[in-house]
Enzyme design. Structure first.
Site, PDB file in Angstrom:
ATOM      1  N   ASN A  23       0.800  -1.220   0.000  1.00  0.00           N
ATOM      2  CA  ASN A  23       0.000   0.000   0.000  1.00  0.00           C
ATOM      3  C   ASN A  23       0.837   1.277   0.000  1.00  0.00           C
ATOM      4  O   ASN A  23       0.312   2.352  -0.270  1.00  0.00           O
ATOM      5  CB  ASN A  23      -1.025  -0.031   1.141  1.00  0.00           C
ATOM      6  CG  ASN A  23      -2.150  -1.023   0.826  1.00  0.00           C
ATOM      7  OD1 ASN A  23      -2.300  -1.462  -0.321  1.00  0.00           O
ATOM      8  ND2 ASN A  23      -2.928  -1.390   1.837  1.00  0.00           N
ATOM      9  N   ARG A  92      -7.486  -0.630  -6.975  1.00  0.00           N
ATOM     10  CA  ARG A  92      -8.087   0.523  -6.319  1.00  0.00           C
ATOM     11  C   ARG A  92      -7.161   1.739  -6.385  1.00  0.00           C
ATOM     12  O   ARG A  92      -7.589   2.869  -6.609  1.00  0.00           O
ATOM     13  CB  ARG A  92      -8.295   0.106  -4.860  1.00  0.00           C
ATOM     14  CG  ARG A  92      -8.839   1.157  -3.982  1.00  0.00           C
ATOM     15  CD  ARG A  92     -10.326   1.073  -3.962  1.00  0.00           C
ATOM     16  NE  ARG A  92     -10.901   2.158  -3.208  1.00  0.00           N
ATOM     17  CZ  ARG A  92     -12.043   2.722  -3.519  1.00  0.00           C
ATOM     18  NH1 ARG A  92     -12.720   2.303  -4.565  1.00  0.00           N
ATOM     19  NH2 ARG A  92     -12.520   3.695  -2.787  1.00  0.00           N
ATOM     20  N   ASP A 116     -10.379  -4.388  -4.775  1.00  0.00           N
ATOM     21  CA  ASP A 116     -11.043  -5.443  -4.024  1.00  0.00           C
ATOM     22  C   ASP A 116     -12.493  -5.123  -3.736  1.00  0.00           C
ATOM     23  O   ASP A 116     -12.834  -4.007  -3.359  1.00  0.00           O
ATOM     24  CB  ASP A 116     -10.315  -5.662  -2.699  1.00  0.00           C
ATOM     25  CG  ASP A 116      -8.932  -6.171  -2.950  1.00  0.00           C
ATOM     26  OD1 ASP A 116      -8.789  -7.083  -3.771  1.00  0.00           O
ATOM     27  OD2 ASP A 116      -7.993  -5.629  -2.343  1.00  0.00           O
ATOM     28  N   ARG A 121     -16.974   1.547  -1.302  1.00  0.00           N
ATOM     29  CA  ARG A 121     -15.717   2.283  -1.104  1.00  0.00           C
ATOM     30  C   ARG A 121     -15.801   3.619  -1.840  1.00  0.00           C
ATOM     31  O   ARG A 121     -15.188   3.808  -2.894  1.00  0.00           O
ATOM     32  CB  ARG A 121     -14.522   1.450  -1.597  1.00  0.00           C
ATOM     33  CG  ARG A 121     -14.371   0.150  -0.833  1.00  0.00           C
ATOM     34  CD  ARG A 121     -13.221  -0.674  -1.354  1.00  0.00           C
ATOM     35  NE  ARG A 121     -11.933  -0.208  -0.862  1.00  0.00           N
ATOM     36  CZ  ARG A 121     -10.775  -0.736  -1.230  1.00  0.00           C
ATOM     37  NH1 ARG A 121     -10.746  -1.727  -2.085  1.00  0.00           N
ATOM     38  NH2 ARG A 121      -9.639  -0.261  -0.753  1.00  0.00           N
ATOM     39  N   PRO A 122     -16.566   4.559  -1.307  1.00  0.00           N
ATOM     40  CA  PRO A 122     -16.717   5.848  -1.993  1.00  0.00           C
ATOM     41  C   PRO A 122     -15.415   6.649  -2.014  1.00  0.00           C
ATOM     42  O   PRO A 122     -14.497   6.365  -1.226  1.00  0.00           O
ATOM     43  CB  PRO A 122     -17.782   6.567  -1.154  1.00  0.00           C
ATOM     44  CG  PRO A 122     -17.808   5.871   0.155  1.00  0.00           C
ATOM     45  CD  PRO A 122     -17.289   4.489  -0.043  1.00  0.00           C
ATOM     46  N   ILE A 123     -15.351   7.648  -2.917  1.00  0.00           N
ATOM     47  CA  ILE A 123     -14.160   8.518  -2.934  1.00  0.00           C
ATOM     48  C   ILE A 123     -14.572   9.983  -2.757  1.00  0.00           C
ATOM     49  O   ILE A 123     -13.901  10.887  -3.218  1.00  0.00           O
ATOM     50  CB  ILE A 123     -13.298   8.322  -4.214  1.00  0.00           C
ATOM     51  CG1 ILE A 123     -14.137   8.538  -5.486  1.00  0.00           C
ATOM     52  CG2 ILE A 123     -12.627   6.972  -4.230  1.00  0.00           C
ATOM     53  CD1 ILE A 123     -13.257   8.691  -6.746  1.00  0.00           C
ATOM     54  N   GLN A 125     -14.411  11.897  -0.249  1.00  0.00           N
ATOM     55  CA  GLN A 125     -13.453  12.737   0.487  1.00  0.00           C
ATOM     56  C   GLN A 125     -12.280  13.165  -0.395  1.00  0.00           C
ATOM     57  O   GLN A 125     -11.731  14.253  -0.224  1.00  0.00           O
ATOM     58  CB  GLN A 125     -12.932  12.006   1.737  1.00  0.00           C
ATOM     59  CG  GLN A 125     -14.024  11.693   2.746  1.00  0.00           C
ATOM     60  CD  GLN A 125     -14.773  12.942   3.197  1.00  0.00           C
ATOM     61  OE1 GLN A 125     -14.182  13.900   3.689  1.00  0.00           O
ATOM     62  NE2 GLN A 125     -16.077  12.947   3.010  1.00  0.00           N
ATOM     63  N   ASP A 307      -7.100  -4.940   7.177  1.00  0.00           N
ATOM     64  CA  ASP A 307      -6.452  -5.880   6.253  1.00  0.00           C
ATOM     65  C   ASP A 307      -5.952  -7.146   6.962  1.00  0.00           C
ATOM     66  O   ASP A 307      -5.552  -8.103   6.305  1.00  0.00           O
ATOM     67  CB  ASP A 307      -5.261  -5.202   5.560  1.00  0.00           C
ATOM     68  CG  ASP A 307      -5.711  -4.035   4.691  1.00  0.00           C
ATOM     69  OD1 ASP A 307      -6.898  -3.980   4.348  1.00  0.00           O
ATOM     70  OD2 ASP A 307      -4.864  -3.181   4.383  1.00  0.00           O
ATOM     71  N   ILE A 329     -14.237  -0.735   9.664  1.00  0.00           N
ATOM     72  CA  ILE A 329     -13.845  -0.020   8.432  1.00  0.00           C
ATOM     73  C   ILE A 329     -14.635  -0.575   7.248  1.00  0.00           C
ATOM     74  O   ILE A 329     -15.203   0.175   6.463  1.00  0.00           O
ATOM     75  CB  ILE A 329     -12.325  -0.163   8.155  1.00  0.00           C
ATOM     76  CG1 ILE A 329     -11.494   0.070   9.417  1.00  0.00           C
ATOM     77  CG2 ILE A 329     -11.886   0.728   6.996  1.00  0.00           C
ATOM     78  CD1 ILE A 329     -11.278   1.473   9.832  1.00  0.00           C
TER      79      ILE A 329
HETATM   80  N1  EPU Z   1     -14.308   6.294   2.763  1.00  0.00           N
HETATM   81  C1  EPU Z   1     -15.366   7.135   2.419  1.00  0.00           C
HETATM   82  N2  EPU Z   1     -15.119   8.132   1.526  1.00  0.00           N
HETATM   83  C2  EPU Z   1     -13.899   8.334   0.955  1.00  0.00           C
HETATM   84  C3  EPU Z   1     -12.844   7.474   1.307  1.00  0.00           C
HETATM   85  C4  EPU Z   1     -13.086   6.460   2.209  1.00  0.00           C
HETATM   86  O1  EPU Z   1     -16.483   6.983   2.909  1.00  0.00           O
HETATM   87  O2  EPU Z   1     -13.758   9.274   0.152  1.00  0.00           O
HETATM   88  C5  EPU Z   1     -14.532   5.222   3.762  1.00  0.00           C
HETATM   89  C6  EPU Z   1     -14.317   3.816   3.217  1.00  0.00           C
HETATM   90  O3  EPU Z   1     -15.481   3.338   2.604  1.00  0.00           O
HETATM   91  C7  EPU Z   1     -13.905   3.050   4.461  1.00  0.00           C
HETATM   92  C8  EPU Z   1     -13.110   4.079   5.258  1.00  0.00           C
HETATM   93  O4  EPU Z   1     -13.508   5.333   4.759  1.00  0.00           O
HETATM   94  O5  EPU Z   1     -15.012   2.661   5.209  1.00  0.00           O
HETATM   95  C9  EPU Z   1     -11.604   3.961   5.144  1.00  0.00           C
HETATM   96  O6  EPU Z   1     -11.220   3.869   3.784  1.00  0.00           O
HETATM   97  P1  EPU Z   1      -9.796   4.344   3.245  1.00  0.00           P
HETATM   98  O7  EPU Z   1      -9.997   5.482   2.327  1.00  0.00           O
HETATM   99  O8  EPU Z   1      -8.869   4.527   4.398  1.00  0.00           O
HETATM  100  O9  EPU Z   1      -9.382   3.077   2.397  1.00  0.00           O
HETATM  101  P2  EPU Z   1      -8.585   3.057   1.027  1.00  0.00           P
HETATM  102  O10 EPU Z   1      -7.608   4.174   1.023  1.00  0.00           O
HETATM  103  O11 EPU Z   1      -9.508   2.939  -0.109  1.00  0.00           O
HETATM  104  C10 EPU Z   1      -6.609   1.651   1.918  1.00  0.00           C
HETATM  105  C11 EPU Z   1      -5.944   0.361   1.534  1.00  0.00           C
HETATM  106  C12 EPU Z   1      -6.840  -0.803   1.898  1.00  0.00           C
HETATM  107  C13 EPU Z   1      -7.140  -0.751   3.376  1.00  0.00           C
HETATM  108  C14 EPU Z   1      -7.755   0.601   3.749  1.00  0.00           C
HETATM  109  C15 EPU Z   1      -7.979   0.791   5.235  1.00  0.00           C
HETATM  110  C16 EPU Z   1      -4.664   0.992  -0.386  1.00  0.00           C
HETATM  111  C17 EPU Z   1      -4.476   0.927  -1.842  1.00  0.00           C
HETATM  112  N3  EPU Z   1      -5.692   0.359   0.105  1.00  0.00           N
HETATM  113  O12 EPU Z   1      -7.815   1.716   1.161  1.00  0.00           O
HETATM  114  O13 EPU Z   1      -6.077  -1.965   1.607  1.00  0.00           O
HETATM  115  O14 EPU Z   1      -8.032  -1.778   3.712  1.00  0.00           O
HETATM  116  O15 EPU Z   1      -6.874   1.671   3.303  1.00  0.00           O
HETATM  117  O16 EPU Z   1      -6.789   0.688   5.923  1.00  0.00           O
HETATM  118  O17 EPU Z   1      -3.862   1.581   0.319  1.00  0.00           O
HETATM  119  C18 EPU Z   1      -5.723  -4.219   1.141  1.00  0.00           C
HETATM  120  O18 EPU Z   1      -4.510  -3.989   1.104  1.00  0.00           O
HETATM  121  O19 EPU Z   1      -6.175  -5.388   1.202  1.00  0.00           O
HETATM  122  C19 EPU Z   1      -6.653  -3.106   1.134  1.00  0.00           C
HETATM  123  C20 EPU Z   1      -7.927  -3.237   0.766  1.00  0.00           C
END
Ligand code: EPU
Length: 425
Positions: A23, A92, A116, A121-123, A125, A307, A329
């Site tokens: 990551n 992702r 995954d 998993r919204p974006i 933010q 994770d 999460i």
């Molecule tokens: N979320 C929102 N809005 C956003 C962004 C996130 O509602 O704009 C929510 C997500 O739905 C979730 C929470 O906030 O409930 C945390 O999500 P985060 O943004 O931290 O996750 P991510 O950046 O998409 C990374 C890792 C994931 C890991 C998560 C949590 C990467 C590429 N992916 O995802 O890794 O599970 O942080 O630590 O860095 C994995 O390696 O298996 C994996 C899925």
């Protein structure tokens, strides 16, 4: 497609060396296009995500070469071009090209990322932060178009509504070359964020506070690499091996770890009664019997990582009594449960809780790796099970675990990977 075939039930021993963090890597590669010089990364894991990111770089005329854990990227002749949608959708982290292209060109067009399937998993933010920095963001037909006008991006104060690794890193990537000061409040504190900030700061960026919940960025006009960036060890790969060592090991040494990154996980292993010795940059797991059931709640760092929720589940089958996992999460991250049940595991998910009961024996079965950490969970269960397990969709395991067959074989496991036309339902 690939399938992983494991003949389980063999006790494991020896040592394993953990690779660079997936990551971190998947954010560092997009971050590299912000540089005005070639960049070099060391300890790069040989995982499918890296190869897909290299394909995306190629589409932008960014040359890269990967050998012996060293990845060289030359972004000096970068052009703006459509990106290969199959690669974008394969992971992702392709969303980091939004922040990186925005930082580099003041605009970006990127398809919605794949990755995954672990629930919503919204974006929002990420998009909120780009807008705060002065960008206009339009989404249509699964593509995000981000533009700026006038003098481009300018620093802003951004309070993230929730703690997000991706939104924190994407904001850093967009803000690092913006005009003026940006403050990210309620920032994520994951070690991977510190790694990205270290890489950028060594190229002349001005990012302070990474690793805390307030990150301050003073925009700079140019970034130049002068040294090789060594990627931090993968705490999730380390946790996965700690789990399998506790479940099936007769003494396993896990090298190249940063114990502080694993404290929430090792604390739980110790609570279970795992025979664990933690040294400066390695851990030794002795044969561990009479394990206690535990309660796990996943939280943003430094809490227990989502994770590692799935990789610890097979180990919990060995504990006496009933363990409970709550993934705050990703409550829908339960793709492993039905597959573990096929192997005889007494595990179920109920009201956003995963309940794991003591299970004397697991049997080999044909199962499917729904996503990367579900795959890791099945891999550990297969090593524990009697007989042969075939894990379909094993590509998902290869997405995140570098040299996994060689590493397991060195521990005395009987593991192979084969091409197959079979796909898990
Ligand atoms: N979320 C929102 N809005 C956003 C962004 C996130 O509602 O704009 C929510 C997500 O739905 C979730 C929470 O906030 O409930 C945390 O999500 P985060 O943004 O931290 O996750 P991510 O950046 O998409 C990374 C890792 C994931 C890991 C998560 C949590 C990467 C590429 N992916 O995802 O890794 O599970 O942080 O630590 O860095 C994995 O390696 O298996 C994996 C899925």
């Amino acid at each position: 497609m690939k399938k992983m075939i494991i003949h389980g039930g063999k006790r494991l021993s020896g040592s394993v060396t953990i690779g660079g963090a997936k990551n971190s890597t998947v954010a560092l590669i997009p971050a590299a296009i912000l540089a005005d010089t070639p960049v070099k990364f060391d300890m790069v894991p040989d995982i499918l995500d890296v190869h897909n990111l290299m394909l995306i770089l190629k589409s932008m005329n960014v040359h890269s070469g990967f050998a012996d854990g060293v990845l060289k990227i030359d972004p000096t002749e970068i052009i703006e071009a459509p990106m290969p949608s199959q690669s974008i959708k394969s992971l992702r982290a392709s969303y980091y090209f939004m922040g990186a292209l925005l930082g580099r060109f003041g605009r970006a067009t990127v398809a919605f990322p794949g990755g995954d399937n672990i629930g919503p998993r919204p974006i929002d933010q990420h998009i909120k932060a780009f807008k705060a920095l002065g960008a206009e963001v339009v989404e249509n037909n699964g593509t995000v178009h981000i533009t700026t006008s006038g003098d481009g991006l300018h620093g802003a104060r951004i309070f993230l509504d929730l703690v997000s690794v991706g939104a924190t890193i994407n904001t850093i990537l967009a803000a690092v070359k913006a005009q003026g000061a940006t403050v990210i409040e309620n920032a994520a504190k994951e070690p991977e964020i510190i790694d990205i900030a270290t890489f950028l700061n060594n190229m002349g960026a001005h990012i302070r506070g990474a690793g805390t919940d307030v990150i301050r960025i003073e925009g700079v006009s140019t970034l130049k690499a002068t040294n090789v960036h060594t990627i931090i060890p993968d705490r999730i790969e380390a946790g996965t091996f700690l789990s399998l060592a506790a479940a099936m090991g007769d003494g396993i040494r896990i090298k190249n770890i940063i114990p502080e990154h694993l404290e929430s996980f090792t604390a739980k292993l110790i609570e279970m009664g795992v025979q664990l010795q933690i040294n400066e940059d390695e851990a030794y797991v002795a044969k561990s019997d009479d394990l206690n059931a535990i309660q796990v709640k996943t939280m943003p760092f430094p809490g227990f990582a989502t994770d590692l929720q799935q990789p610890i589940t097979p180990l919990l089958l060995r504990a006496m009594g009933s363990s409970v996992i709550v993934d705050t999460i990703y409550p829908q991250r339960v793709k492993h449960i039905s597959q573990l049940q096929k192997m005889g595991a007494k595990v179920r998910s109920e009201n956003d809780m995963i309940i794991v009961e003591h299970t004397n024996t697991l049997n080999g079965a044909t199962v499917g790796a729904g996503e990367i950490r579900a795959g890791a969970s099945l891999m550990i269960a297969a090593l524990m099970a009697d007989g042969e397990t075939q894990i379909l969709n094993a590509d998902n395991i290869l997405r995140g675990y570098g040299s996994i067959v060689a590493k397991l074989t060195a521990l005395n496991a009987d593991v192979t990977i084969e091409d197959t036309a079979e796909i898990a339902e």
